[in-house]
Enzyme design. Sequence first.
Site, PDB file in Angstrom:
ATOM      1  N   ASP A 243     -27.498 -38.237 -24.648  1.00 18.52           N
ATOM      2  CA  ASP A 243     -28.616 -38.196 -23.738  1.00 18.52           C
ATOM      3  C   ASP A 243     -28.362 -37.053 -22.803  1.00 18.52           C
ATOM      4  O   ASP A 243     -27.833 -37.207 -21.731  1.00 18.52           O
ATOM      5  CB  ASP A 243     -28.794 -39.492 -23.012  1.00 18.52           C
ATOM      6  CG  ASP A 243     -29.816 -39.325 -21.911  1.00 18.52           C
ATOM      7  OD1 ASP A 243     -30.922 -38.841 -22.190  1.00 18.52           O
ATOM      8  OD2 ASP A 243     -29.443 -39.671 -20.803  1.00 18.52           O
ATOM      9  N   ASP A 337     -22.172 -42.268 -15.273  1.00 16.76           N
ATOM     10  CA  ASP A 337     -21.746 -41.063 -14.570  1.00 16.76           C
ATOM     11  C   ASP A 337     -21.341 -41.373 -13.126  1.00 16.76           C
ATOM     12  O   ASP A 337     -20.316 -40.908 -12.633  1.00 16.76           O
ATOM     13  CB  ASP A 337     -22.836 -39.993 -14.615  1.00 16.76           C
ATOM     14  CG  ASP A 337     -24.218 -40.553 -14.302  1.00 16.76           C
ATOM     15  OD1 ASP A 337     -24.311 -41.737 -13.919  1.00 16.76           O
ATOM     16  OD2 ASP A 337     -25.199 -39.813 -14.435  1.00 16.76           O
TER      17      ASP A 337
END
Length: 608
Positions: A243, A337
């Site tokens: 992604d 993240d």
Amino acid sequence: MAPSSVVVTIDKSTNISLVELNESDTSVFFEKQKPATTKQFSWTLLLKAHRILSFFTRLAMGVSQTLISVKKRIALADHERDEVRYKERLIYKFIKLFLVVSIMGLFIEFIAYFQRWDLDFIHEINTANVMGLLHWLYVGWVSFRGEYVAPFIMMLSQFCVVLFMIQSLDRFVLGIGCFWIKLKNIKPRIDGEGYDVEDGCSFPMVLVQIPMCNEREVYQQSIASACQLDWPKDRILIQVLDDSNFQPNPDFLQLTVPHFKGKPDVGLVQARWSFVNKDENLLTRLQNINLCFHFEVEQQVNGHFLSFFGFNGTAGVWRIKALEESGGWLERTTVEDMDIAVRAHLNGWKFVYLNDVKVLCELPESYEAYKKQQHRWHSGPMQLFRLCLPAILKSKISKWKKANLIFLFFLLRKLILPFYSFTLFCVILPLTMFIPEAELPIWVICYVPVTMSILNILPAPKSFPFLMPYLLFENTMSVTKFNAMLSGLFQLGSAYEWVVTKKTGRSSESDLLAFAERESKSFNEDKIQRRLSESGLEMLGKLKEQEAPVEPKKKNRIYRKELALACLLLTAATRSLLSAHGIHFYFLLFQGLSFLVVGLDLIGEQVV
């Protein structure tokens, strides 16, 4: 000889001037003083009436065209997906109930207005003065709301106003920090000399990870950009994972990796995002304002003063040792993240932010894609906060860093912002139109929000013409962010919903040149293929048809929560008009219209 007419003019300096007029001039002079004739007056009235009629005709045509567009949009919208998503949503049910009660309240207020019931002295009305059952119910409601409902609403609104001012102060402090960095020209510096170009062994080994997930539009650009990085080929390893629309410039590693040299405590070097489609439509322009503030102000200030910020998921370089010591990538939240960044910060690693190094990325161009992205971005941090809170409290970092992580990074910017924005402007404000005893002051709904919007828009000065649309759109998005925040905090059904942000594969100028070269090569290949037999071409065409996936026809959607809130705010605006509230009326009117535009999916990419 006939006498001449004379005009005497005396100015302030007592100078006298004489002007002679002939007989012929006299008639002209007095002709200007003649009043308009009845015929001229009639023509003037007819002209004004024609202009007014033309204005209302154009207005009626515009309203008619808008209603036709709305009817068409509702008829062509994809209702099947909407029914499942909104069937059991508590927030949607709450908004619908609020809307029904507001419409009933507006109906009663209309009756009270035209019956000329005195609202200011309603408490002084005796039982003998009450006229009918409806009047009696209205008097009882006004007494009840003044004694019981208004104090609670005022307490809640004051609490939200306090949160609003704290968040505004945070933005103001970040703005001052950014101004100080610009004033002093503070930038991250590279220690020592750069790497020896002739000695490839002096370059550190670099691992480039390109996450992908069924992204046919961008996979070629991302992989090609990674392969064109200016770095010794024997010192780089490229992994295509799952992604991203990572389009780095060839010199990306040369500009970022040297910041690790001589700094063993640096775990992450983050570059800034730059968007290839920021001027595509109104939606992308408004997103660009938010993200410019995020990178220019939030990331830069936190990077300089705290050596910590949230990893953006792309356009960053990690030290492998920092990843390994922090536990690596985990799948426990939808913001892996941010997860790795928080764990690395708790382990003592420092982050460096490079505002001058820009990496091309792409903004979602449709509201559907943007809404799903924002849901993930606001649900994930709440999941992470719930999981990381014990680790934060037990960590060995300083108390100041713990306080910053808990109260500023998580609570203020991830939880309080969507809470007060939705509660204050979408619930309390329309509610106070029906409970005037708890009315919000003008500075809360006008001056402070406009000032904060100006601060947010400063990093993107070309976007100043979009100041008011930005303010209204941010309030419109508060319902999505508030819903996502609750789902992540309390682990509701949509908390772990992972939907890849839809991309279109837009490219920069350099990518277009590379595309032209590829097209030229494919043209030469087409020439060779034309030499094949007819049967071979037919077979090739059939194979391509079988390989190509059949995608359903796209349709714009109808967003029921936004439409319900539009009706609610417009109902409150009508009630505000009866009381001549002024600023409150205009704010509710335009905010309601912005919800209507978003609810009908008229912002962003149009596919119907």
